[in-house]
Scaffold this active site. Structure first.
Site, PDB file in Angstrom:
ATOM      1  N   ASN A  54       7.412 -11.886  -0.172  1.00 53.97           N
ATOM      2  CA  ASN A  54       5.654 -11.263  -0.361  1.00 53.97           C
ATOM      3  C   ASN A  54       5.251 -13.701   0.003  1.00 53.97           C
ATOM      4  O   ASN A  54       4.185 -13.721   0.322  1.00 53.97           O
ATOM      5  CB  ASN A  54       5.400 -11.614  -1.637  1.00 53.97           C
ATOM      6  CG  ASN A  54       5.522 -10.247  -1.601  1.00 53.97           C
ATOM      7  OD1 ASN A  54       4.650  -9.225  -0.973  1.00 53.97           O
ATOM      8  ND2 ASN A  54       6.204  -8.996  -1.880  1.00 53.97           N
ATOM      9  N   GLU A  58      10.227  -4.169  -3.384  1.00 59.04           N
ATOM     10  CA  GLU A  58      10.542  -5.452  -1.770  1.00 59.04           C
ATOM     11  C   GLU A  58      11.603  -6.102  -2.833  1.00 59.04           C
ATOM     12  O   GLU A  58      11.760  -6.342  -3.756  1.00 59.04           O
ATOM     13  CB  GLU A  58       9.284  -5.874  -1.664  1.00 59.04           C
ATOM     14  CG  GLU A  58       8.495  -5.433  -0.291  1.00 59.04           C
ATOM     15  CD  GLU A  58       7.265  -5.817  -0.984  1.00 59.04           C
ATOM     16  OE1 GLU A  58       6.806  -6.783  -1.345  1.00 59.04           O
ATOM     17  OE2 GLU A  58       6.040  -5.285   0.807  1.00 59.04           O
ATOM     18  N   THR A  73       1.079  -1.235   0.016  1.00 60.59           N
ATOM     19  CA  THR A  73       0.198  -0.141   0.230  1.00 60.59           C
ATOM     20  C   THR A  73       1.085   1.235  -0.033  1.00 60.59           C
ATOM     21  O   THR A  73       1.792   1.485   0.734  1.00 60.59           O
ATOM     22  CB  THR A  73      -0.809  -0.438   1.496  1.00 60.59           C
ATOM     23  OG1 THR A  73      -1.963  -0.824   0.791  1.00 60.59           O
ATOM     24  CG2 THR A  73      -2.015   1.470   1.776  1.00 60.59           C
TER      25      THR A  73
END
Lengths: 220, 196
Positions: free
Chosen positions: A215, A87, A1
């Protein structure tokens, strides 16, 4: 987000602030992609409390454009930090799409390249794979001129490394390509050759093994 | 993975009339900072852009509603929690988002619809609203401040998988008046925004 806010002590009327924020966001936060996924919560807010004094800035004030430019440059800086922290990212990539028929077309092409897993993994692998860039350009769904399209990598210093000129592949100096792709910051120019003259800047990162690890481990 | 610490500023020039801060409410299991507040000493003009995802989280709906009903005027605060996105949480989640707004308003002594709210973290779980409201009460007051450390702490309080706090500030001059601009952001994954 993506979440964020910026605040100023300048006096800006709410409608003017909303318009400035939209302008700034369209050229900054809406021009980044880490992993193609749009959140349910993305929000960027702005506050202007006027404590520093001065005339109230409205949409028709003579300083409207100047303050909008300050806010836009500022928003780009923040947005780029988000990409740098993507990431697992090891590369910060600036895409400059040039000579599209419209700004929207240029942005669509940039979006397509930035969201190509194959382009992102090529960048991670330090591979000057212009074929993947061209492929993502071609399926973006906008007008391009294949016979006039050019792709180049722009190093921090020295001449551009031209990979494709007017639709024709160049002989690539692999040593020079490795040198450029070894850098953390990479700039890719794609000229669509439409004659429209519209450009767009977009920022993305590579995709590494670490992205999958992060993830794969993240739990709801 | 590169060392990103060079992107964290060691000082800044921050705008007048704002106090910020963060604390750990216990929502994050690691007991890291997970609640940030920015408060303006005077009511401010406000604006925001939001995700165009069809599944809009409760704080997105609440903030849109507040901006719509106030016309972006007389907004005094922004409250953000991390660790739980308060997304896809139904009517209860929306109530929690307004509770955050009302609690900030009450603690700051301003109106009950004078703050914008944001959340980030896991989707599909209700907020631990008791921890958050206690945190708001504790944070508002002497814990808010305007130093560089306060701003950095505020940026840390909204992080999720981020590896560094994202904080920038600058000064600029118009008509002989010096203004400051400060901003912070978070985000590392699920990043392909299209906000309107």
């Amino acid at each position: 987000t993506l979440l964020g806010f910026f605040v100023t002590d300048a006096p800006i009327a709410a409608p003017a602030l909303q318009k400035m924020l939209k302008h700034a966001t369209d050229r900054s936060f809406n021009c980044i992609s880490v992993d193609t996924d749009m959140s349910t919560n993305d929000t960027i807010a702005a506050l202007a409390n006027g404590v520093a004094g001065g005339e109230l800035i409205t949409e028709t004030h003579r300083n409207y454009d100047a303050i909008q430019a300050e806010i836009t440059a500022f928003a780009k800086q923040l947005a780029q930090l988000v990409v740098r922290d993507g990431e697992g990212a090891t590369k910060f990539i600036t895409l400059k799409i040039q000579d599209a028929l419209s700004y929207e077309d240029a942005k669509t092409v940039a979006h397509s390249i930035a969201n190509s897993s194959l382009f992102k993994t090529a960048m991670y692998g330090k591979d000057a794979n212009w074929g993947r860039i061209l492929c993502a350009t071609g399926y973006a769904g906008v007008e391009v001129n294949p016979a006039k399209t050019s792709v180049s990598f722009i190093p921090a210093s020295g001449p551009a490394l031209q990979l494709l000129v007017n639709g024709e592949p160049e002989t690539v100096d692999e040593a020079r390509a490795s040198e450029i792709l070894d850098q953390e910051d990479i700039e890719v120019h794609v000229n669509l050759g439409t004659g429209g003259g519209h450009d767009c800047e977009f920022w993305t990162c590579d995709m590494s093994h670490e992205y999958v690890t992060i993830n794969g481990d993240y739990r709801t | 993975i590169l060392d990103k610490s060079r992107f964290v500023p060691s000082s800044g020039s921050y705008p007048q009339g704002y106090k910020v801060g963060a604390l750990a409410t216990g929502v994050k299991k690691s007991n890291a900072l997970d609640l940030s507040i920015l408060a303006s000493s005077v009511p401010a003009s406000a604006a925001a852009v939001f995700t165009t995802n069809k599944f809009q989280a409760a704080p997105v709906l609440a903030s849109k509603d507040i901006l719509s009903t106030t016309g972006g005027q007389n907004i005094s605060a922004i409250v953000i929690n991390s660790g739980c996105a308060n997304a896809v949480t139904g009517e209860g989640g929306l109530k929690d988002a307004y509770t955050m707004v009302e609690t900030v308003g009450r603690e700051l002594g301003v109106g009950s619809r004078s703050a914008l709210v944001m959340s980030t973290g896991v989707i599909g779980q209700r907020l631990q609203i008791d921890k958050i409201t206690r945190g708001i009460t504790e944070l508002v007051g002497p814990q808010l401040g305007s130093s560089h450390e306060h701003w950095l702490s505020c940026a840390r309080g909204i992080m999720t998988t981020d590896t560094f706090p994202k904080l920038v500030s600058k000064r600029f001059e118009l008509d002989g008046v010096t203004y400051s601009l400060a901003g912070l952001a978070k985000g590392a994954g699920m990043i392909c925004p299209n906000m309107a």
